[in-house]
Design an enzyme around this catalytic site. Structure first.
Site, short mmCIF file in Angstrom:
data_model
loop_
_atom_site.label_atom_id
_atom_site.label_comp_id
_atom_site.label_asym_id
_atom_site.label_seq_id
_atom_site.Cartn_x
_atom_site.Cartn_y
_atom_site.Cartn_z
N ARG A 81 0.64 -1.15 0.00
CA ARG A 81 0.04 0.10 0.06
C ARG A 81 0.93 1.18 0.09
NH1 ARG A 81 0.94 2.41 4.88
NH2 ARG A 81 1.17 1.06 6.68
N GLY A 83 2.12 4.81 1.53
CA GLY A 83 2.01 5.57 2.95
C GLY A 83 3.23 4.81 3.98
N ILE A 85 4.37 3.53 8.17
CA ILE A 85 4.03 2.67 9.28
C ILE A 85 2.91 3.50 10.17
CG2 ILE A 85 5.55 3.70 11.02
CD1 ILE A 85 6.17 1.04 11.98
N PHE A 87 -0.63 1.62 12.67
CA PHE A 87 -0.90 0.63 13.40
C PHE A 87 -2.36 0.30 13.21
CE2 PHE A 87 -3.63 -0.47 17.44
CZ PHE A 87 -3.00 -1.48 17.75
N GLY A 160 -6.89 0.26 2.07
CA GLY A 160 -7.97 1.20 2.41
C GLY A 160 -7.69 2.22 3.32
N ALA A 162 -8.42 3.25 7.82
CA ALA A 162 -8.64 2.61 8.99
C ALA A 162 -9.31 3.76 10.00
CB ALA A 162 -7.32 2.16 9.60
N CYS A 178 2.38 6.99 10.40
CA CYS A 178 2.49 7.60 9.16
C CYS A 178 3.84 8.47 8.76
CB CYS A 178 1.39 8.38 8.74
SG CYS A 178 -0.09 7.36 8.98
#
Length: 232
Positions: A81, A83, A85, A87, A160, A162, A178
């Site tokens: 994807r 971006g 890191i 969680f 997608g 979160a 991020c």
């Protein structure tokens, strides 16, 4: 926008490991790419067990840092994807749209913007003033309430968004979410001063998605009618 309204099916996977959800996404993408298949546009909804994931923009994560995060009790995945890191964990509404953009608009930039506007619409239903910023995602002030990271190949989307509902935000303190320094992370519960569960937020997400993408959303309690294997 293609003529008429596209139907998008919703499959709620419940609480599932990141690896299992990734496998199901890949099954859906493969079905879309098969010329003979008429696989439906699909929203996969779930919560994850604690996991840290990195994206394609991330430099190789140091092994000692990966080990440190795993010792906290979380899984760790490198993904394709966009971006950096982030969680995922309990209390977070994760939505993986596996869509053919040919049914909507063949523009990745448009698609990401529509996902952001979907979440902004959801937040407004809760009375929250959310917005975009130069950094991808949805924000309440200087705190991110929803992370967005997608993959798109041959105009078929995966990964997608979160949305933090009643997530334990202390998990984010172990990383630079991020890769953005100096900004925080928040949740619906924190902003509203009450417990907002994933179950409560889900119908608002589906309503906002259907309005933004001008589609019919058809919810299914299970994946029994879907030509994918959700077992395991």
């Amino acid at each position: 926008m293609a003529a008429g309204k596209t139907t998008v099916r919703v499959v709620n996977l419940g609480r599932v490991s990141y690896g299992r959800a990734l496998e199901i996404q890949r099954q859906c993408v493969r079905r879309h790419l098969e010329a003979s298949s008429r696989f439906p546009n699909t929203l996969l909804l779930c919560e994850h067990r604690p996991v840290y994931t990195t994206g394609i923009r991330q430099q190789p994560y140091p092994p000692e840092e990966e080990l440190r995060l795993k010792l906290l009790g979380a899984d760790f995945f490198r993904t394709d994807r966009g971006g950096l890191i982030t969680f995922h964990g309990p209390g977070q509404l994760v939505c993986y749209p596996v869509l053919s953009l040919a049914c909507f608009k063949k523009s990745v930039r448009w698609y990401v913007g529509e996902l952001e506007q979907t979440v902004i619409g959801l937040c407004s239903m809760f009375g929250l003033d959310a917005s975009t910023s130069p950094d991808t995602g949805v924000w309440v002030g200087d705190s991110k309430i929803c992370a967005i990271g997608i993959h798109c190949g041959r105009y078929i989307t995966s990964h997608g968004l979160a949305l933090n509902c009643n997530t334990d935000l202390s998990w984010f303190e172990k990383i630079v979410p991020c890769g953005i320094v100096g900004k925080g992370v928040t949740s619906l519960s924190q902003e509203l001063g009450r417990d907002v569960t994933v179950a409560e937020a889900t119908p608002y997400l589906l309503q906002a998605f259907s309005e933004r993408f001008q589609c019919h959303v058809v919810s299914e309690d299970t994946a029994v009618q879907m030509p994918i294997n959700t077992g395991g």
